[in-house]
Design a protein around this motif. Structure first.
Motif, PDB file in Angstrom:
ATOM      1  N   THR A 207      97.753  34.244  10.101  1.00 63.30           N
ATOM      2  CA  THR A 207      97.818  33.760   8.729  1.00 63.30           C
ATOM      3  C   THR A 207      98.875  32.673   8.686  1.00 63.30           C
ATOM      4  O   THR A 207     100.017  32.892   9.100  1.00 63.30           O
ATOM      5  CB  THR A 207      98.169  34.898   7.751  1.00 63.30           C
ATOM      6  N   TYR A 208      98.492  31.504   8.207  1.00 63.74           N
ATOM      7  CA  TYR A 208      99.359  30.319   8.245  1.00 63.74           C
ATOM      8  C   TYR A 208      99.599  29.792   6.830  1.00 63.74           C
ATOM      9  O   TYR A 208      98.657  29.616   6.061  1.00 63.74           O
ATOM     10  CB  TYR A 208      98.705  29.224   9.093  1.00 63.74           C
ATOM     11  N   THR A 209     100.856  29.539   6.504  1.00 56.14           N
ATOM     12  CA  THR A 209     101.219  28.925   5.224  1.00 56.14           C
ATOM     13  C   THR A 209     101.251  27.417   5.424  1.00 56.14           C
ATOM     14  O   THR A 209     101.955  26.916   6.303  1.00 56.14           O
ATOM     15  CB  THR A 209     102.586  29.427   4.738  1.00 56.14           C
ATOM     16  N   VAL A 210     100.483  26.694   4.617  1.00 53.98           N
ATOM     17  CA  VAL A 210     100.367  25.246   4.724  1.00 53.98           C
ATOM     18  C   VAL A 210     101.216  24.611   3.623  1.00 53.98           C
ATOM     19  O   VAL A 210     101.067  24.945   2.445  1.00 53.98           O
ATOM     20  CB  VAL A 210      98.900  24.789   4.613  1.00 53.98           C
TER      21      VAL A 210
ATOM     22  N   VAL B  24     104.047  24.562  -1.336  1.00 53.72           N
ATOM     23  CA  VAL B  24     103.033  25.338  -0.619  1.00 53.72           C
ATOM     24  C   VAL B  24     101.670  24.932  -1.166  1.00 53.72           C
ATOM     25  O   VAL B  24     101.428  24.990  -2.369  1.00 53.72           O
ATOM     26  CB  VAL B  24     103.260  26.852  -0.783  1.00 53.72           C
ATOM     27  N   LEU B  25     100.786  24.475  -0.264  1.00 58.09           N
ATOM     28  CA  LEU B  25      99.441  24.061  -0.661  1.00 58.09           C
ATOM     29  C   LEU B  25      98.439  25.198  -0.573  1.00 58.09           C
ATOM     30  O   LEU B  25      97.402  25.171  -1.222  1.00 58.09           O
ATOM     31  CB  LEU B  25      98.961  22.896   0.208  1.00 58.09           C
ATOM     32  N   GLY B  26      98.746  26.189   0.258  1.00 54.17           N
ATOM     33  CA  GLY B  26      97.840  27.317   0.398  1.00 54.17           C
ATOM     34  C   GLY B  26      98.100  28.083   1.674  1.00 54.17           C
ATOM     35  O   GLY B  26      98.985  27.744   2.459  1.00 54.17           O
TER      36      GLY B  26
ATOM     37  N   THR C 147     100.674  17.421  -5.620  1.00 49.76           N
ATOM     38  CA  THR C 147      99.383  18.055  -5.803  1.00 49.76           C
ATOM     39  C   THR C 147      98.669  18.007  -4.461  1.00 49.76           C
ATOM     40  O   THR C 147      98.922  17.128  -3.636  1.00 49.76           O
ATOM     41  CB  THR C 147      98.525  17.345  -6.876  1.00 49.76           C
ATOM     42  N   GLY C 148      97.813  18.957  -4.248  1.00 51.29           N
ATOM     43  CA  GLY C 148      97.080  18.989  -2.990  1.00 51.29           C
ATOM     44  C   GLY C 148      96.373  20.315  -2.825  1.00 51.29           C
ATOM     45  O   GLY C 148      96.457  21.199  -3.667  1.00 51.29           O
ATOM     46  N   SER C 149      95.685  20.412  -1.706  1.00 49.95           N
ATOM     47  CA  SER C 149      94.940  21.635  -1.445  1.00 49.95           C
ATOM     48  C   SER C 149      94.669  21.748   0.046  1.00 49.95           C
ATOM     49  O   SER C 149      94.843  20.793   0.801  1.00 49.95           O
ATOM     50  CB  SER C 149      93.612  21.623  -2.204  1.00 49.95           C
ATOM     51  N   VAL C 150      94.229  22.925   0.431  1.00 54.98           N
ATOM     52  CA  VAL C 150      93.782  23.175   1.791  1.00 54.98           C
ATOM     53  C   VAL C 150      92.507  24.011   1.687  1.00 54.98           C
ATOM     54  O   VAL C 150      92.425  24.939   0.892  1.00 54.98           O
ATOM     55  CB  VAL C 150      94.876  23.866   2.642  1.00 54.98           C
ATOM     56  N   SER C 151      91.487  23.613   2.475  1.00 58.03           N
ATOM     57  CA  SER C 151      90.234  24.364   2.445  1.00 58.03           C
ATOM     58  C   SER C 151      89.453  24.129   3.739  1.00 58.03           C
ATOM     59  O   SER C 151      89.612  23.083   4.353  1.00 58.03           O
ATOM     60  CB  SER C 151      89.386  23.964   1.231  1.00 58.03           C
ATOM     61  N   PRO C 152      88.651  25.088   4.140  1.00 58.72           N
ATOM     62  CA  PRO C 152      88.554  26.433   3.585  1.00 58.72           C
ATOM     63  C   PRO C 152      89.811  27.239   3.909  1.00 58.72           C
ATOM     64  O   PRO C 152      90.602  26.842   4.772  1.00 58.72           O
ATOM     65  CB  PRO C 152      87.319  27.012   4.260  1.00 58.72           C
TER      66      PRO C 152
ATOM     67  N   ILE D 195     102.367  20.294   6.762  1.00 55.79           N
ATOM     68  CA  ILE D 195     102.912  21.186   7.782  1.00 55.79           C
ATOM     69  C   ILE D 195     101.953  22.367   7.857  1.00 55.79           C
ATOM     70  O   ILE D 195     101.821  23.139   6.898  1.00 55.79           O
ATOM     71  CB  ILE D 195     104.334  21.637   7.392  1.00 55.79           C
ATOM     72  N   TRP D 196     101.252  22.488   8.974  1.00 56.12           N
ATOM     73  CA  TRP D 196     100.141  23.438   9.078  1.00 56.12           C
ATOM     74  C   TRP D 196     100.570  24.879   9.343  1.00 56.12           C
ATOM     75  O   TRP D 196      99.757  25.794   9.286  1.00 56.12           O
ATOM     76  CB  TRP D 196      99.166  22.977  10.153  1.00 56.12           C
ATOM     77  N   GLY D 197     101.831  25.116   9.674  1.00 52.92           N
ATOM     78  CA  GLY D 197     102.304  26.485   9.873  1.00 52.92           C
ATOM     79  C   GLY D 197     102.218  26.979  11.298  1.00 52.92           C
ATOM     80  O   GLY D 197     102.662  28.082  11.603  1.00 52.92           O
ATOM     81  N   ASP D 198     101.655  26.172  12.184  1.00 53.50           N
ATOM     82  CA  ASP D 198     101.558  26.565  13.595  1.00 53.50           C
ATOM     83  C   ASP D 198     102.368  25.629  14.487  1.00 53.50           C
ATOM     84  O   ASP D 198     102.154  25.561  15.685  1.00 53.50           O
ATOM     85  CB  ASP D 198     100.094  26.591  14.050  1.00 53.50           C
ATOM     86  N   GLY D 199     103.303  24.894  13.890  1.00 56.79           N
ATOM     87  CA  GLY D 199     104.112  23.943  14.646  1.00 56.79           C
ATOM     88  C   GLY D 199     103.581  22.523  14.595  1.00 56.79           C
ATOM     89  O   GLY D 199     104.206  21.601  15.109  1.00 56.79           O
ATOM     90  N   THR D 200     102.438  22.313  13.966  1.00 55.18           N
ATOM     91  CA  THR D 200     101.833  20.983  13.869  1.00 55.18           C
ATOM     92  C   THR D 200     102.155  20.369  12.510  1.00 55.18           C
ATOM     93  O   THR D 200     102.043  21.034  11.489  1.00 55.18           O
ATOM     94  CB  THR D 200     100.301  21.068  14.028  1.00 55.18           C
ATOM     95  N   ILE D 201     102.558  19.088  12.526  1.00 58.80           N
ATOM     96  CA  ILE D 201     102.794  18.338  11.299  1.00 58.80           C
ATOM     97  C   ILE D 201     101.997  17.047  11.396  1.00 58.80           C
ATOM     98  O   ILE D 201     102.091  16.321  12.379  1.00 58.80           O
ATOM     99  CB  ILE D 201     104.288  18.001  11.113  1.00 58.80           C
TER     100      ILE D 201
END
Length: 142
Positions: free
Chosen positions: A73-76, A90-92, A17-22, A48-54
């Protein structure tokens, strides 16, 4: 369970469970991600933020903040790791836009050293960046 995988070939009744915001920000603005996977074998959780950063932490839950340095647009994705588990979900999705019209680099913006790279952020978000460990000004090794 969107994006759920188990590397061991076994499935678990539990899911991340989790989320990303905004989910819509401008370059340099802060996004918060949370992850939770309460399984007894969980050793580490990551986002995993989708831009190479974890970002990761020991334990079964964590909250992290992140700022993107480029529009897109980044998939987290959230990931839980353990001796017998590797589960991802996928969190968002986060959409990052360049700044507002008239918010050009250097105008109402400040430089911060964010995870080893210099980025410009709106001056109104400086306190948030300093609170999660960024420093004001360019990074020393750039």
């Amino acid at each position: 369970m969107v994006g759920l995988t188990a590397a061991t070939g076994t499935t678990s009744a539990q899911s991340i469970t989790g989320s990303v915001s905004p989910t819509e920000v401008q370059v340099g603005e802060t996004v918060t991600g949370t992850i939770n996977y309460p399984h007894p074998d969980t050793i580490r959780v990551e986002i995993i933020w989708g831009d190479g950063t974890i970002d990761g932490a020991g334990g079964d839950s964590a909250t992290f903040t992140h700022s993107y340095s480029s529009p897109g647009t980044y998939t987290v994705v959230g990931r839980a790791l353990g001796r017998e588990i590797r589960v991802e979900k996928v969190l968002g999705t986060v959409t990052v836009t360049p700044g507002r019209s008239g918010d050009a680099p250097g105008q109402n913006r400040v430089e911060v050293c964010h995870r080893g790279r210099t980025i410009e952020v709106p001056s109104t978000t400086l306190d948030q960046h300093l609170a999660h460990g960024d420093t004001e000004g360019p990074c020393p090794e750039e």
